[in-house]
Structure formats: structure tokens, C-alpha cells
Design an enzyme around this catalytic site. Structure first.
Site, PDB file in Angstrom:
ATOM      1  N   LYS A   1      49.409  45.108 -22.048  1.00 24.85           N
ATOM      2  CA  LYS A   1      50.184  46.296 -22.228  1.00 24.85           C
ATOM      3  C   LYS A   1      50.835  47.416 -23.846  1.00 24.85           C
ATOM      4  CE  LYS A   1      55.073  47.295 -22.322  1.00 24.85           C
ATOM      5  NZ  LYS A   1      56.589  47.022 -21.335  1.00 24.85           N
TER       6      LYS A   1
ATOM      7  N   GLU B   1      55.375  56.152 -26.683  1.00 27.60           N
ATOM      8  CA  GLU B   1      53.879  55.119 -26.935  1.00 27.60           C
ATOM      9  C   GLU B   1      52.928  56.331 -25.891  1.00 27.60           C
ATOM     10  OE1 GLU B   1      55.634  52.168 -24.273  1.00 27.60           O
ATOM     11  OE2 GLU B   1      56.725  51.020 -25.964  1.00 27.60           O
TER      12      GLU B   1
ATOM     13  N   LYS C   1      55.578  39.488 -27.552  1.00 21.55           N
ATOM     14  CA  LYS C   1      55.496  40.223 -28.429  1.00 21.55           C
ATOM     15  C   LYS C   1      55.530  39.360 -29.858  1.00 21.55           C
ATOM     16  CE  LYS C   1      57.808  44.246 -26.091  1.00 21.55           C
ATOM     17  NZ  LYS C   1      58.998  44.706 -25.816  1.00 21.55           N
TER      18      LYS C   1
ATOM     19  N   HIS D   1      62.468  55.270 -25.358  1.00 20.08           N
ATOM     20  CA  HIS D   1      61.346  56.106 -25.918  1.00 20.08           C
ATOM     21  C   HIS D   1      61.143  57.061 -25.591  1.00 20.08           C
ATOM     22  CE1 HIS D   1      59.146  51.900 -25.524  1.00 20.08           C
ATOM     23  NE2 HIS D   1      59.903  51.272 -26.117  1.00 20.08           N
TER      24      HIS D   1
ATOM     25  N   ASP E   1      60.796  40.034 -20.556  1.00 17.01           N
ATOM     26  CA  ASP E   1      60.901  40.964 -21.461  1.00 17.01           C
ATOM     27  C   ASP E   1      61.391  40.240 -22.490  1.00 17.01           C
ATOM     28  OD1 ASP E   1      60.361  41.865 -24.082  1.00 17.01           O
ATOM     29  OD2 ASP E   1      60.517  43.890 -23.202  1.00 17.01           O
TER      30      ASP E   1
ATOM     31  N   SER F   1      64.060  49.429 -27.899  1.00 13.16           N
ATOM     32  CA  SER F   1      64.363  48.509 -26.848  1.00 13.16           C
ATOM     33  C   SER F   1      64.453  47.158 -26.855  1.00 13.16           C
ATOM     34  CB  SER F   1      64.175  48.839 -25.282  1.00 13.16           C
ATOM     35  OG  SER F   1      63.000  48.807 -24.580  1.00 13.16           O
TER      36      SER F   1
ATOM     37  N   GLN G   1      62.388  52.864 -18.595  1.00 11.48           N
ATOM     38  CA  GLN G   1      61.521  53.602 -19.251  1.00 11.48           C
ATOM     39  C   GLN G   1      59.991  53.415 -19.171  1.00 11.48           C
ATOM     40  OE1 GLN G   1      62.537  50.557 -23.249  1.00 11.48           O
ATOM     41  NE2 GLN G   1      60.785  49.999 -23.135  1.00 11.48           N
ATOM     42  N   GLU G   2      59.555  52.438 -18.949  1.00  9.09           N
ATOM     43  CA  GLU G   2      58.099  53.216 -18.791  1.00  9.09           C
ATOM     44  C   GLU G   2      57.498  52.569 -17.541  1.00  9.09           C
ATOM     45  OE1 GLU G   2      56.784  50.025 -21.034  1.00  9.09           O
ATOM     46  OE2 GLU G   2      58.042  50.021 -22.757  1.00  9.09           O
TER      47      GLU G   2
ATOM     48  N   HIS H   1      52.432  45.485 -27.283  1.00 13.81           N
ATOM     49  CA  HIS H   1      52.510  46.193 -28.401  1.00 13.81           C
ATOM     50  C   HIS H   1      54.118  46.072 -28.375  1.00 13.81           C
ATOM     51  CE1 HIS H   1      53.161  50.354 -25.959  1.00 13.81           C
ATOM     52  NE2 HIS H   1      53.437  49.180 -25.619  1.00 13.81           N
ATOM     53  N   ARG H   2      54.783  46.975 -29.972  1.00 15.98           N
ATOM     54  CA  ARG H   2      56.316  48.021 -29.911  1.00 15.98           C
ATOM     55  C   ARG H   2      56.182  49.307 -29.437  1.00 15.98           C
ATOM     56  NH1 ARG H   2      59.762  43.598 -30.089  1.00 15.98           N
ATOM     57  NH2 ARG H   2      60.435  45.430 -29.045  1.00 15.98           N
ATOM     58  N   SER H   3      57.499  49.480 -28.805  1.00 18.97           N
ATOM     59  CA  SER H   3      57.163  50.960 -29.386  1.00 18.97           C
ATOM     60  C   SER H   3      56.853  51.738 -30.607  1.00 18.97           C
ATOM     61  CB  SER H   3      58.740  51.388 -28.681  1.00 18.97           C
ATOM     62  OG  SER H   3      60.067  50.972 -29.111  1.00 18.97           O
TER      63      SER H   3
ATOM     64  N   GLU I   1      58.286  44.977 -15.212  1.00 18.82           N
ATOM     65  CA  GLU I   1      58.708  44.034 -16.412  1.00 18.82           C
ATOM     66  C   GLU I   1      60.224  44.270 -15.880  1.00 18.82           C
ATOM     67  OE1 GLU I   1      56.687  45.197 -19.510  1.00 18.82           O
ATOM     68  OE2 GLU I   1      58.174  44.689 -21.055  1.00 18.82           O
TER      69      GLU I   1
ATOM     70  N   ASP J   1      58.360  49.331 -16.131  1.00 19.21           N
ATOM     71  CA  ASP J   1      59.152  48.427 -17.086  1.00 19.21           C
ATOM     72  C   ASP J   1      60.540  49.489 -17.462  1.00 19.21           C
ATOM     73  OD1 ASP J   1      60.528  47.216 -18.457  1.00 19.21           O
ATOM     74  OD2 ASP J   1      59.126  47.462 -20.896  1.00 19.21           O
TER      75      ASP J   1
HETATM   76  P1  PGA Z   1      59.721  48.229 -27.141  1.00 19.21           P
HETATM   77  O1  PGA Z   1      59.323  48.474 -25.724  1.00 19.21           O
HETATM   78  O2  PGA Z   1      58.883  48.358 -28.180  1.00 19.21           O
HETATM   79  O3  PGA Z   1      60.782  49.770 -28.002  1.00 19.21           O
HETATM   80  O4  PGA Z   1      61.005  46.704 -27.742  1.00 19.21           O
HETATM   81  C1  PGA Z   1      59.122  48.355 -25.310  1.00 19.21           C
HETATM   82  C2  PGA Z   1      59.444  47.147 -23.906  1.00 19.21           C
HETATM   83  O5  PGA Z   1      60.616  46.892 -23.066  1.00 19.21           O
HETATM   84  O6  PGA Z   1      58.201  46.491 -23.511  1.00 19.21           O
HETATM   85 ZN    ZN Z   2      59.588  45.568 -22.208  1.00 14.24          ZN
END
Ligand code: PGA
Ligand code: ZN
Length: 431
Positions: free
Chosen positions: A392, A209, A341, A159, A316, A41, A167-168, A369-371, A289, A246
């Protein structure tokens, strides 16, 4: 210490997509290595991840072009340079690239070299990376603050398929006395969550994740499940185990509104800000987030004005670890924390600048991190080096995720009595 050689190879990330690994070798034979992560994302304003777009290999996702830049131009540029001068190395690569978004050489190529050089230098100084970076980041101050982890235990959005819009959904052990205990508490809540999902006939397969990805009819239902799991594990929701979200709403943004497809409704920015207010009131949520989309600056300002005093609001996709966007965010009071990131911006130097700018403004920085991840643990070291106080790194399951937490467990042991676990005090730091 001079750089003697720069090597690179194409290998795989946790989704089985190709990514870059870089080795930087110094004159005395010391080697530093780093692997570059990759998002799903991704924000529109991120630095460019160079992919081959060649249909014959890996469906176009190969990184041989970026690899060629490391082996050719970047190797030539940096060989013979002083590896201790991280800022100089990073600046030279930015100038050689010549674009504003690292689109020519690739942020993946540049970041791999940047991080491998830092690791090589730390190795040459016989220091763990967190200590080497920490002493340079804040000279004279002691290194030792472990981050409170944000552990993503329920995955939706981009994800996982057929899950929530958001998403999270994450556990944050804010009441734990140490990082080690915090991880234990998260694992116990994660196991309870799995049991509860199983008992309700919901899917316990995991997303990108490592979090579960059940098919739920409402987004609110996901938060209710987390609260239940916390209670079932014998933790106190809120003071003991808190919740962070998130929702990654850039992915839901279309025609100036937010499409909550699972719930069959479309909401405005004001309605979404109101929803976050209700959730913060009803649940032990301490951090949200990307509660608004990357281009919805007005929505961000509204949610921060209305709820910024009671909840951490982390940018983000909005800020993409970029000091120009961060400066705007600070000036316009559009958030009160930044997600960090490394591959959104593409060099260690610019990443450290973004963390520093946030901290100087009284904002929190959450190292992420990243996904798409690998066994690389640079972010664990970055979190401790900068005293960021939060990391995270996904669920407490799957080796690409536990690699980060396991490295922090090692660092906590290495620090011994110097280790500090900030717990809920991280939220008192914000102005
Ligand atoms: P991404 O997701 O690494 O797929 O961008 C993580 C996030 O949105 O924080
Ligand atoms: Zn994010």
C-alpha cells in the site's frame, strides 16, 4: 563487516515536516542510507516517534533530540559491531532504549539506524536490498513475488479536509498479468476518476497520499465513483480492478460508537459490521483495513466472524506491527490480515517477525507506507523480500508515492523471468 560510523541529519518529509535520515558506514567505506516516514492517523499503541516539542522550531515537530541519540548513544553502541548481524544490532538498540515502546531513544532514531544498517550490508554484498533480505528471510526459497498494489486514489478522513469520513479508497489491479500492467491499469482508472470528478464540478486537488479529495455528502458515493472510473477505463470491476478500503475508523470512534459526521449519523459496531457486509455485497471490495477501531476488539471479532470469509480484514491501528497484539488478534480471530508499517514498531527485525508470524498463521501481510513519506524505497524491497504479495503506497501520483512503485518496476525488470505477479491468488492464501 564492521560498522565504522553512523551519521544522521534532519530533513523533510512529504508534508514538509522534519524527519530523520541515517547513514551507516562500514569498514570498507560502503554506506547504507534510510529515511524514516511519519503517520497522521497514528495508532495509540505504536512505538514512540520522538519529536522535540519545542515551540521555537517547526512548531515543535523538530527531531533534533532523536538526531542527538543517533549521533551520540546509538553511534557509540554500534560502532565496531558486525553489520551482518541485524538481529543483534536491533536487540542491542532495544535493550539500550530500555522501554517497551522505544520512548526514550525514539522509534524514529532506532528505525533509521536499523534500516540504514541493512542497506549498508546489502550494498557490501553487492545485492539489491530485496534479494539480500529475501535470502535471509526465507533461506533456500526463491525471491521473486511482486506485490499487488493498493493505490489510494480518493483521500478523506485525517488525510484531507472537507472530504469523506472514511480515509482511503483504493484500486487493486488483481486481474493484471504483471506489476507493470497493473500500474498502467491503475493510472488509467485514476485519470478517468479525475475526469469524472471534473465533469461533476467536484474538486480534483489531491490529499496527503496523492488521491483526490472531493467534498462528498456520503461515503458510499466515493465507492460508486471508483466503480464508475473502473468501468470508464474499460476494466472489469472485481475480476480486473478491485477496490480496497481503509476507513481508519479509530479516528471516528467516540464513546463506544462510530461518528459518521458527513452523513450526520452515529452507528454501533454491529451496525458498522452490517454496513461492511452490504458494501462487500454491492461493490467489488476485496479488502477493508481498520473497519473497526483499535480498542473495539469485540467489533473486530464480530466483523471477522460475519464477513472474514468473503473479504480481507486488515488490522492497522489494531495490531501496529506488534507481535504481542498480532498474537492476540490471531488467537481471538479478530482480523485475517495485518498491515505492516516499519515505524509502528521501530526495527527491521521486529517487522520481519510480525510478517512471519502472520504468514505462519495463514494471514496476509500488507506492506505499507505512511501518509508522511519521502523518496526512501525500503518498503518496495521489503514487500518483495518477504513475498508479502501486497503493498500500500498511495496514489500513482506524487513523487513520494511513485518512488515506491517506480522501484518495484525496477525490481520487476531486475527479476526478469523470475518475477511472479500473484494477482487475485493472494486472497486464496488466507486460511
Ligand atoms: P497514517 O495513515 O500513515 O497517517 O497513519 C495510513 C493508514 O492509516 O494506513
Ligand atoms: Zn490504516
Amino acid at each position: 563487516m564492521q560498522i565504522q560510523d553512523v551519521r544522521a541529519r534532519e530533513l523533510l518529509d512529504s508534508r514538509g515536516n522534519p524527519t530523520l535520515e541515517v547513514d551507516v558506514e562500514l569498514g570498507d567505506g560502503t554506506v547504507g542510507r534510510a529515511i524514516v516516514p511519519s503517520g497522521a492517523s497514528t495508532g495509540a499503541y505504536e512505538a514512540v516517534e520522538l519529536r522535540d516539542n519545542d515551540a521555537d522550531r517547526y512548531g515543535g515537530k523538530g527531531v533534533l533530540t532523536a538526531l542527538g541519540h543517533v549521533r551520540g548513544e546509538l553511534r557509540e553502541l554500534l560502532t565496531g559491531r558486525d553489520a551482518d548481524d541485524q538481529t543483534g544490532l536491533d536487540r542491542a538498540m532495544i535493550e539500550a532504549d530500555g522501554t517497551s515502546n522505544k520512548g526514550r531513544l525514539g522509534a524514529n532514531a532506532i528505525l533509521g539506524v536499523s534500516l540504514a544498517a541493512a542497506q549498508a550490508t546489502a550494498n557490501a554484498h553487492r545485492q539489491p536490498l530485496y534479494r539480500y533480505l529475501g535470502e535471509h528471510y526465507a533461506p533456500g526459497s526463491s525471491v521473486g513475488t511482486l506485490p499487488v498494489p493498493m493505490c489510494n486514489v480518493l483521500n478523506g478522513g485525517a488525510h484531507a479536509s472537507d472530504s469523506t469520513d472514511f480515509q482511503e479508497f483504493m484500486f487493486m489491479p488483481v486481474g493484471a498479468p504483471s506489476f507493470r500492467e497493473g500500474i498502467r491499469q491503475v493510472v488509467e482508472c485514476y485519470q478517468q476518476l479525475k475526469r469524472i470528478l471534473g465533469e461533476r464540478g467536484l474538486n480534483t486537488n489531491v490529499g496527503d497520499e496523492g488521491g483526490f479529495a472531493p467534498s462528498l455528502s456520503t461515503n458510499r458515493g466515493a465507492v460508486e465513483l471508483l466503480v464508475e472510473a473502473i468501468e470508464a477505463a474499460g476494466q472489469r470491476p472485481g475480476e480486473g480492478m478491485a477496490i480496497a478500503l481503509d476507513p481508519a475508523t479509530t479516528e471516528l470512534w467516540a464513546d463506544g460508537k462510530y461518528d459518521l459526521e458527513r452523513e450526520g449519523r452515529v452507528v454501533t459496531s454491529d451496525e458498522l459490521a452490517q454496513l461492511w457486509g452490504e458494501w462487500v455485497r454491492d461493490f467489488p471490495i476485496v479488502s477493508i483495513e481498520d473497519g473497526m477501531a483499535e480498542d473495539d476488539w469485540d467489533g473486530w471479532k464480530t466483523v471477522t466472524a460475519e464477513h472474514g470469509d468473503s473479504v480481507q480484514l486488515v488490522g492497522d491501528d489494531l495490531l501496529v506491527t506488534n507481535i504481542e497484539r498480532l498474537q492476540r488478534g490471531i488467537d481471538e480471530r479478530a482480523a485475517n490480515a495485518i498491515l505492516i508499517k516499519l515505524n509502528q514498531i521501530g526495527t527491521l527485525t521486529e517487522t520481519l517477525q510480525a510478517i512471519k508470524m502472520a504468514q505462519d498463521a495463514g494471514w496476509n501481510a500488507v506492506i505499507s507506507h505512511r501518509s508522511g513519506e519521502t523518496e526512501d524505497t525500503t518498503i518496495s524491497h521489503l514487500a518483495v523480500a518477504t513475498g508479502a504479495g501486497q503493498i500500500k503506497a498511495g496514489a500513482t501520483a506524487r513523487t513520494d508515492r511513485t518512488a515506491k512503485y517506480n522501484e518495484l518496476l525496477r525490481i520487476e525488470e531486475d527479476l526478469g523471468s523470475d518475477a511472479v505477479y500473484p494477482g487475485a491468488s493472494i486472497f486464496g492464501r488466507q486460511s
